[in-house]
Design a protein around this motif. Structure first.
Motif, PDB file in Angstrom:
ATOM      1  N   THR A 116       0.620  -1.258  -0.183  1.00 57.65           N
ATOM      2  CA  THR A 116       0.027   0.026   0.094  1.00 57.65           C
ATOM      3  C   THR A 116       0.908   1.230  -0.031  1.00 57.65           C
ATOM      4  O   THR A 116       0.279   2.320  -0.215  1.00 57.65           O
ATOM      5  CB  THR A 116      -0.761   0.072   1.291  1.00 57.65           C
ATOM      6  N   VAL A 117       2.090   1.030   0.273  1.00 54.82           N
ATOM      7  CA  VAL A 117       2.956   2.508   0.331  1.00 54.82           C
ATOM      8  C   VAL A 117       4.264   2.351  -0.415  1.00 54.82           C
ATOM      9  O   VAL A 117       4.939   1.058  -0.174  1.00 54.82           O
ATOM     10  CB  VAL A 117       3.284   2.910   1.894  1.00 54.82           C
ATOM     11  N   TRP A 118       4.512   2.877  -1.441  1.00 54.97           N
ATOM     12  CA  TRP A 118       5.612   3.004  -1.986  1.00 54.97           C
ATOM     13  C   TRP A 118       6.644   3.824  -1.664  1.00 54.97           C
ATOM     14  O   TRP A 118       6.306   4.892  -1.594  1.00 54.97           O
ATOM     15  CB  TRP A 118       5.610   3.062  -3.753  1.00 54.97           C
ATOM     16  N   VAL A 119       7.896   3.512  -1.114  1.00 55.28           N
ATOM     17  CA  VAL A 119       8.764   4.296  -0.666  1.00 55.28           C
ATOM     18  C   VAL A 119       9.779   4.816  -1.946  1.00 55.28           C
ATOM     19  O   VAL A 119      10.471   3.714  -2.490  1.00 55.28           O
ATOM     20  CB  VAL A 119       9.730   3.884   0.418  1.00 55.28           C
ATOM     21  N   LEU A 120      10.139   5.843  -2.284  1.00 57.56           N
ATOM     22  CA  LEU A 120      10.997   6.390  -3.502  1.00 57.56           C
ATOM     23  C   LEU A 120      12.140   7.265  -2.880  1.00 57.56           C
ATOM     24  O   LEU A 120      11.950   7.947  -1.752  1.00 57.56           O
ATOM     25  CB  LEU A 120      10.108   7.047  -4.331  1.00 57.56           C
ATOM     26  N   ARG A 121      13.196   7.185  -3.404  1.00 59.93           N
ATOM     27  CA  ARG A 121      14.408   8.087  -3.256  1.00 59.93           C
ATOM     28  C   ARG A 121      14.714   8.858  -4.518  1.00 59.93           C
ATOM     29  O   ARG A 121      14.165   8.378  -5.672  1.00 59.93           O
ATOM     30  CB  ARG A 121      15.575   7.409  -2.644  1.00 59.93           C
ATOM     31  N   PRO A 122      15.133   9.932  -4.641  1.00 61.48           N
ATOM     32  CA  PRO A 122      15.354  10.707  -5.849  1.00 61.48           C
ATOM     33  C   PRO A 122      16.188   9.786  -6.528  1.00 61.48           C
ATOM     34  O   PRO A 122      17.285   9.154  -6.156  1.00 61.48           O
ATOM     35  CB  PRO A 122      16.091  11.858  -5.262  1.00 61.48           C
ATOM     36  N   GLU A 123      16.226  10.119  -8.150  1.00 62.04           N
ATOM     37  CA  GLU A 123      17.308   9.545  -9.000  1.00 62.04           C
ATOM     38  C   GLU A 123      18.652   9.831  -8.540  1.00 62.04           C
ATOM     39  O   GLU A 123      19.337   9.046  -8.764  1.00 62.04           O
ATOM     40  CB  GLU A 123      16.887   9.933 -10.359  1.00 62.04           C
ATOM     41  N   TRP A 124      19.090  11.203  -8.343  1.00 62.31           N
ATOM     42  CA  TRP A 124      20.034  11.717  -7.891  1.00 62.31           C
ATOM     43  C   TRP A 124      20.022  12.357  -6.382  1.00 62.31           C
ATOM     44  O   TRP A 124      18.926  12.960  -6.043  1.00 62.31           O
ATOM     45  CB  TRP A 124      20.578  12.523  -8.995  1.00 62.31           C
ATOM     46  N   GLY A 125      21.008  12.397  -5.762  1.00 60.96           N
ATOM     47  CA  GLY A 125      20.742  12.919  -4.450  1.00 60.96           C
ATOM     48  C   GLY A 125      20.324  12.124  -3.256  1.00 60.96           C
ATOM     49  O   GLY A 125      20.105  10.973  -3.379  1.00 60.96           O
ATOM     50  N   GLN A 126      20.002  12.873  -2.141  1.00 58.35           N
ATOM     51  CA  GLN A 126      19.502  12.184  -0.996  1.00 58.35           C
ATOM     52  C   GLN A 126      18.268  12.455  -0.528  1.00 58.35           C
ATOM     53  O   GLN A 126      17.443  13.404  -1.305  1.00 58.35           O
ATOM     54  CB  GLN A 126      20.336  12.849   0.225  1.00 58.35           C
ATOM     55  N   GLY A 127      17.550  11.582   0.183  1.00 57.97           N
ATOM     56  CA  GLY A 127      16.253  11.801   0.718  1.00 57.97           C
ATOM     57  C   GLY A 127      15.208  10.691   0.342  1.00 57.97           C
ATOM     58  O   GLY A 127      15.638   9.953  -0.461  1.00 57.97           O
ATOM     59  N   GLN A 128      14.088  10.801   0.509  1.00 62.77           N
ATOM     60  CA  GLN A 128      13.194   9.934   0.200  1.00 62.77           C
ATOM     61  C   GLN A 128      11.691  10.402   0.729  1.00 62.77           C
ATOM     62  O   GLN A 128      11.536  11.395   1.306  1.00 62.77           O
ATOM     63  CB  GLN A 128      13.241   8.489   0.816  1.00 62.77           C
ATOM     64  N   TRP A 129      10.788   9.647   0.005  1.00 68.36           N
ATOM     65  CA  TRP A 129       9.375  10.124   0.229  1.00 68.36           C
ATOM     66  C   TRP A 129       8.365   8.808  -0.062  1.00 68.36           C
ATOM     67  O   TRP A 129       8.840   7.926  -0.576  1.00 68.36           O
ATOM     68  CB  TRP A 129       8.859  11.386  -0.695  1.00 68.36           C
TER      69      TRP A 129
END
Length: 65
Positions: free
Chosen positions: A31-44
């Motif tokens: 139910t929840v897809w965790v993504l990170r940027p293609e380049w750089g740091q972080g997630q959403w």
């Protein structure tokens, strides 16, 4: 979105909600897809997989490295 085209871990996607590209790092409970940027740091996180457009499968990304 059909199951055949649903993004999964390691796939590069475009998140229509955030207007960003990212790589799926986790799928929690289906139910929840965790993504990170293609380049750089972080997630959403995205709770709307129907707004994730598959750009490239994990297998194809590996071929480009």
């Amino acid at each position: 979105m059909s199951d055949e085209q649903s993004p999964w871990m390691g796939d590069l996607v475009h998140d229509e909600d955030t207007r960003r590209r990212g790589i799926v790092t986790d799928v929690r409970g289906g139910t929840v897809w965790v993504l990170r940027p293609e380049w750089g740091q972080g997630q959403w996180a995205s709770r709307r997989p129907d707004c994730l457009t598959l750009i490239m499968r994990r297998e194809d990304l590996r071929d480009q490295l």
